[in-house]
Scaffold this motif. Structure first.
Motif, PDB file in Angstrom:
ATOM      1  N   GLN A 141       0.847  -1.179   0.000  1.00 33.89           N
ATOM      2  CA  GLN A 141       0.000   0.000   0.000  1.00 33.89           C
ATOM      3  C   GLN A 141       0.889   1.237   0.000  1.00 33.89           C
ATOM      4  O   GLN A 141       1.932   1.254   0.660  1.00 33.89           O
ATOM      5  CB  GLN A 141      -0.910   0.036   1.233  1.00 33.89           C
ATOM      6  N   THR A 142       0.505   2.268  -0.737  1.00 36.44           N
ATOM      7  CA  THR A 142       1.249   3.517  -0.689  1.00 36.44           C
ATOM      8  C   THR A 142       0.793   4.314   0.529  1.00 36.44           C
ATOM      9  O   THR A 142      -0.294   4.089   1.061  1.00 36.44           O
ATOM     10  CB  THR A 142       1.016   4.354  -1.955  1.00 36.44           C
ATOM     11  N   HIS A 143       1.650   5.222   0.952  1.00 37.35           N
ATOM     12  CA  HIS A 143       1.285   6.081   2.081  1.00 37.35           C
ATOM     13  C   HIS A 143       2.117   7.351   2.007  1.00 37.35           C
ATOM     14  O   HIS A 143       3.333   7.285   1.855  1.00 37.35           O
ATOM     15  CB  HIS A 143       1.518   5.366   3.412  1.00 37.35           C
ATOM     16  N   PRO A 144       1.492   8.537   2.099  1.00 39.98           N
ATOM     17  CA  PRO A 144       2.239   9.786   1.946  1.00 39.98           C
ATOM     18  C   PRO A 144       3.236  10.052   3.069  1.00 39.98           C
ATOM     19  O   PRO A 144       4.190  10.811   2.880  1.00 39.98           O
ATOM     20  CB  PRO A 144       1.137  10.860   1.908  1.00 39.98           C
ATOM     21  N   GLN A 145       3.031   9.456   4.233  1.00 42.00           N
ATOM     22  CA  GLN A 145       3.891   9.744   5.376  1.00 42.00           C
ATOM     23  C   GLN A 145       4.843   8.605   5.734  1.00 42.00           C
ATOM     24  O   GLN A 145       5.656   8.748   6.643  1.00 42.00           O
ATOM     25  CB  GLN A 145       3.029  10.057   6.603  1.00 42.00           C
ATOM     26  N   LEU A 146       4.738   7.473   5.038  1.00 46.31           N
ATOM     27  CA  LEU A 146       5.531   6.311   5.405  1.00 46.31           C
ATOM     28  C   LEU A 146       6.229   5.727   4.174  1.00 46.31           C
ATOM     29  O   LEU A 146       5.692   5.752   3.070  1.00 46.31           O
ATOM     30  CB  LEU A 146       4.641   5.229   6.033  1.00 46.31           C
ATOM     31  N   ASP A 147       7.414   5.182   4.383  1.00 44.75           N
ATOM     32  CA  ASP A 147       8.078   4.432   3.323  1.00 44.75           C
ATOM     33  C   ASP A 147       7.218   3.218   2.964  1.00 44.75           C
ATOM     34  O   ASP A 147       6.570   2.635   3.849  1.00 44.75           O
ATOM     35  CB  ASP A 147       9.458   3.957   3.785  1.00 44.75           C
ATOM     36  N   HIS A 148       7.205   2.834   1.696  1.00 47.98           N
ATOM     37  CA  HIS A 148       6.319   1.755   1.284  1.00 47.98           C
ATOM     38  C   HIS A 148       6.888   0.978   0.106  1.00 47.98           C
ATOM     39  O   HIS A 148       7.741   1.474  -0.625  1.00 47.98           O
ATOM     40  CB  HIS A 148       4.926   2.292   0.929  1.00 47.98           C
ATOM     41  N   VAL A 149       6.395  -0.244  -0.047  1.00 43.19           N
ATOM     42  CA  VAL A 149       6.778  -1.120  -1.154  1.00 43.19           C
ATOM     43  C   VAL A 149       5.505  -1.617  -1.818  1.00 43.19           C
ATOM     44  O   VAL A 149       4.617  -2.163  -1.152  1.00 43.19           O
ATOM     45  CB  VAL A 149       7.593  -2.333  -0.671  1.00 43.19           C
ATOM     46  N   ILE A 150       5.406  -1.436  -3.121  1.00 44.24           N
ATOM     47  CA  ILE A 150       4.232  -1.908  -3.861  1.00 44.24           C
ATOM     48  C   ILE A 150       4.718  -2.616  -5.120  1.00 44.24           C
ATOM     49  O   ILE A 150       5.917  -2.687  -5.392  1.00 44.24           O
ATOM     50  CB  ILE A 150       3.284  -0.747  -4.245  1.00 44.24           C
ATOM     51  N   THR A 151       3.779  -3.131  -5.890  1.00 44.82           N
ATOM     52  CA  THR A 151       4.110  -3.700  -7.189  1.00 44.82           C
ATOM     53  C   THR A 151       3.397  -2.905  -8.280  1.00 44.82           C
ATOM     54  O   THR A 151       2.602  -2.003  -7.984  1.00 44.82           O
ATOM     55  CB  THR A 151       3.733  -5.192  -7.253  1.00 44.82           C
ATOM     56  N   GLN A 152       3.660  -3.232  -9.533  1.00 45.37           N
ATOM     57  CA  GLN A 152       3.107  -2.467 -10.654  1.00 45.37           C
ATOM     58  C   GLN A 152       1.677  -2.921 -10.944  1.00 45.37           C
ATOM     59  O   GLN A 152       1.396  -3.544 -11.978  1.00 45.37           O
ATOM     60  CB  GLN A 152       3.995  -2.643 -11.890  1.00 45.37           C
ATOM     61  N   ASN A 153       0.779  -2.560 -10.051  1.00 43.16           N
ATOM     62  CA  ASN A 153      -0.604  -3.026 -10.180  1.00 43.16           C
ATOM     63  C   ASN A 153      -1.283  -2.488 -11.433  1.00 43.16           C
ATOM     64  O   ASN A 153      -1.934  -3.242 -12.161  1.00 43.16           O
ATOM     65  CB  ASN A 153      -1.392  -2.615  -8.927  1.00 43.16           C
ATOM     66  N   ARG A 154      -1.151  -1.205 -11.682  1.00 47.98           N
ATOM     67  CA  ARG A 154      -1.828  -0.615 -12.845  1.00 47.98           C
ATOM     68  C   ARG A 154      -1.253  -1.154 -14.149  1.00 47.98           C
ATOM     69  O   ARG A 154      -1.997  -1.577 -15.038  1.00 47.98           O
ATOM     70  CB  ARG A 154      -1.703   0.913 -12.787  1.00 47.98           C
ATOM     71  N   HIS A 155       0.066  -1.154 -14.253  1.00 52.32           N
ATOM     72  CA  HIS A 155       0.704  -1.643 -15.473  1.00 52.32           C
ATOM     73  C   HIS A 155       0.413  -3.130 -15.676  1.00 52.32           C
ATOM     74  O   HIS A 155       0.173  -3.581 -16.809  1.00 52.32           O
ATOM     75  CB  HIS A 155       2.211  -1.405 -15.398  1.00 52.32           C
ATOM     76  N   GLY A 156       0.423  -3.904 -14.598  1.00 55.45           N
ATOM     77  CA  GLY A 156       0.152  -5.335 -14.704  1.00 55.45           C
ATOM     78  C   GLY A 156      -1.245  -5.620 -15.220  1.00 55.45           C
ATOM     79  O   GLY A 156      -1.445  -6.504 -16.070  1.00 55.45           O
ATOM     80  N   ALA A 157      -2.230  -4.869 -14.710  1.00 59.36           N
ATOM     81  CA  ALA A 157      -3.609  -5.053 -15.175  1.00 59.36           C
ATOM     82  C   ALA A 157      -3.751  -4.662 -16.639  1.00 59.36           C
ATOM     83  O   ALA A 157      -4.438  -5.333 -17.418  1.00 59.36           O
ATOM     84  CB  ALA A 157      -4.557  -4.230 -14.303  1.00 59.36           C
ATOM     85  N   THR A 316      10.147  10.731   2.448  1.00 57.84           N
ATOM     86  CA  THR A 316       9.479   9.437   2.328  1.00 57.84           C
ATOM     87  C   THR A 316       9.829   8.793   0.985  1.00 57.84           C
ATOM     88  O   THR A 316       9.854   9.462  -0.052  1.00 57.84           O
ATOM     89  CB  THR A 316       7.956   9.610   2.424  1.00 57.84           C
ATOM     90  N   ALA A 317      10.102   7.499   1.026  1.00 50.32           N
ATOM     91  CA  ALA A 317      10.503   6.780  -0.190  1.00 50.32           C
ATOM     92  C   ALA A 317       9.523   5.658  -0.496  1.00 50.32           C
ATOM     93  O   ALA A 317       8.952   5.048   0.414  1.00 50.32           O
ATOM     94  CB  ALA A 317      11.909   6.205  -0.024  1.00 50.32           C
ATOM     95  N   GLY A 318       9.342   5.388  -1.774  1.00 50.40           N
ATOM     96  CA  GLY A 318       8.516   4.263  -2.207  1.00 50.40           C
ATOM     97  C   GLY A 318       9.263   3.438  -3.233  1.00 50.40           C
ATOM     98  O   GLY A 318       9.938   3.997  -4.102  1.00 50.40           O
ATOM     99  N   VAL A 319       9.161   2.125  -3.128  1.00 49.12           N
ATOM    100  CA  VAL A 319       9.786   1.223  -4.087  1.00 49.12           C
ATOM    101  C   VAL A 319       8.682   0.446  -4.805  1.00 49.12           C
ATOM    102  O   VAL A 319       7.779  -0.097  -4.153  1.00 49.12           O
ATOM    103  CB  VAL A 319      10.752   0.247  -3.394  1.00 49.12           C
ATOM    104  N   THR A 320       8.744   0.414  -6.117  1.00 43.53           N
ATOM    105  CA  THR A 320       7.787  -0.356  -6.918  1.00 43.53           C
ATOM    106  C   THR A 320       8.533  -1.493  -7.601  1.00 43.53           C
ATOM    107  O   THR A 320       9.439  -1.248  -8.397  1.00 43.53           O
ATOM    108  CB  THR A 320       7.116   0.528  -7.984  1.00 43.53           C
ATOM    109  N   VAL A 321       8.174  -2.721  -7.270  1.00 48.49           N
ATOM    110  CA  VAL A 321       8.853  -3.873  -7.872  1.00 48.49           C
ATOM    111  C   VAL A 321       8.140  -4.268  -9.167  1.00 48.49           C
ATOM    112  O   VAL A 321       6.961  -3.981  -9.358  1.00 48.49           O
ATOM    113  CB  VAL A 321       8.911  -5.077  -6.903  1.00 48.49           C
ATOM    114  N   GLY A 322       8.865  -4.935 -10.035  1.00 52.46           N
ATOM    115  CA  GLY A 322       8.361  -5.234 -11.366  1.00 52.46           C
ATOM    116  C   GLY A 322       7.403  -6.413 -11.432  1.00 52.46           C
ATOM    117  O   GLY A 322       7.213  -7.156 -10.467  1.00 52.46           O
ATOM    118  N   ILE A 323       6.783  -6.559 -12.594  1.00 49.68           N
ATOM    119  CA  ILE A 323       5.850  -7.659 -12.886  1.00 49.68           C
ATOM    120  C   ILE A 323       6.189  -8.241 -14.250  1.00 49.68           C
ATOM    121  O   ILE A 323       6.947  -7.649 -15.020  1.00 49.68           O
ATOM    122  CB  ILE A 323       4.370  -7.192 -12.856  1.00 49.68           C
TER     123      ILE A 323
END
Length: 334
Positions: A141-157, A316-323
């Motif tokens: 889940q993304t979060h404006p105040q916290l570091d987060h890790v997500i995947t490429q949900n939009r691109h994957g769909a 705050t940093a976010g990492v998006t892993v690939g699909i």
């Protein structure tokens, strides 16, 4: 290191020798002194976590304790994320747990697993048994105040829909089966699929199936979605040649229901899932799906946590892993 110890000693009003004892996890200083030194170290961004085996990573979610560990291992998505967290923590010699005792003073950080990070901030502000300033990373889940890790949900769909459009006839439609949109990853997958269909001039808003979440575990809910979506598909007046399903559990349940009702897959309907959990390859018709790098999501969560501890004031940093799309028989050409 000596320079950092001098800084910490000066601000904590202790000797450099005392700082050295605390940082090496040795006995001697009182709990109050140890807490003061750790607080100063955190503020200065000095936690040599790789050299501090006593540092603990606390896993948090809507469930806690053994219930959380059981839920992580039973859920096909989070079990693989959890394996990534475990492996990375073991490599860095970090302790991994779900509980934090108030009297503990060793440095720690939190990895919050799941879709309800808003609850985490409320919990932190109210105390919740954890220090509200504890470094925290949110997974999935993304979060404006916290570091987060997500995947490429939009691109994957979008990739899944593009694949279906290549495999279905021009006079048939592509339907979407979505999960609860209060889960960010499912909502983003829905938007990605709709955008891809709209760009192709093939979007039909009425061909989106959603089932209100009624609680229960993620697996049971997804299985129910799949079964009910199958019945919904069979009742449609439209000619539907393909369906994108928000996760593999629901997609497998949908295919089982359709096969039980006499539909021939993939001849009459092509199906694409998301996540590449064990259900995909083991489905009655092996499922084409969007593979998520679950292991990297877990490993990145640990790394972001350590980076936050070493540099508390950074943005705050976010990492998006690939699909990647994994093709199997559920979308095979006739």
């Amino acid at each position: 290191m000596r320079y950092k110890y001098v800084q910490i000693a000066d601000e904590a009003h202790v000797s450099v020798a005392t700082v050295s004892l605390v940082m090496r996890g040795l006995k001697g200083p009182s709990q109050a002194t140890r807490r003061r030194i750790f607080d100063v170290a955190q503020r200065l961004g000095y936690f040599p976590a790789i050299l501090t085996p006593k540092m603990t990573v606390i896993l948090r979610a809507d469930r806690q304790g053994q219930a959380l560990m059981d839920a992580l291992r039973d859920d096909p998505f989070y079990a693989q994320v959890f394996a990534g967290i475990e492996a990375r923590a073991a490599t860095l010699r970090l302790r991994l747990g779900t509980e934090r005792h108030r009297e503990d003073v060793e440095p720690y950080g939190m990895i919050y697993v799941g879709h309800n990070a808003g609850k985490l901030l409320v919990e932190a502000e109210s105390g919740g048994g954890l220090h509200p300033a504890a470094p925290t990373v949110v997974v999935n889940q993304t979060h404006p105040q916290l570091d987060h890790v997500i995947t490429q949900n939009r691109h994957g769909a979008a990739l899944a829909v593009a694949h279906l459009l290549e495999r279905v006839s021009a006079d048939s439609h592509v339907a979407i089966v979505t999960g609860p949109i209060n889960f960010e990853s499912y909502e983003v997958r829905l938007h990605g699929a709709q955008a891809a269909l709209q760009a192709a001039g093939r979007l039909h808003p009425e061909l989106v199936f959603a089932l209100e979440s009624l609680g229960g575990c993620r697996r049971e809910y997804a299985q129910r979605v799949g079964r009910e979506a199958a019945r919904w598909l069979l009742a449609q007046p439209h000619t539907i040649g393909g369906v994108f399903v928000y996760n593999d559990i629901a997609a497998s349940a949908l295919m089982n229901e359709l096969l039980d009702r006499g539909m021939r897959l993939p001849n009459q309907l092509k199906v694409v899932g998301f996540e590449d959990t064990p259900e995909a390859a083991a489905a009655p018709v092996p499922l084409t799906t969007v593979r998520v790098d679950h292991h990297s999501m877990g490993a990145w969560a640990v790394d972001l946590l350590l980076l936050r501890m070493m540099e508390p004031a950074r943005p705050t940093a976010g990492v998006t892993v690939g699909i990647e799309l994994v093709e199997r028989r559920s979308t095979a050409l006739d």
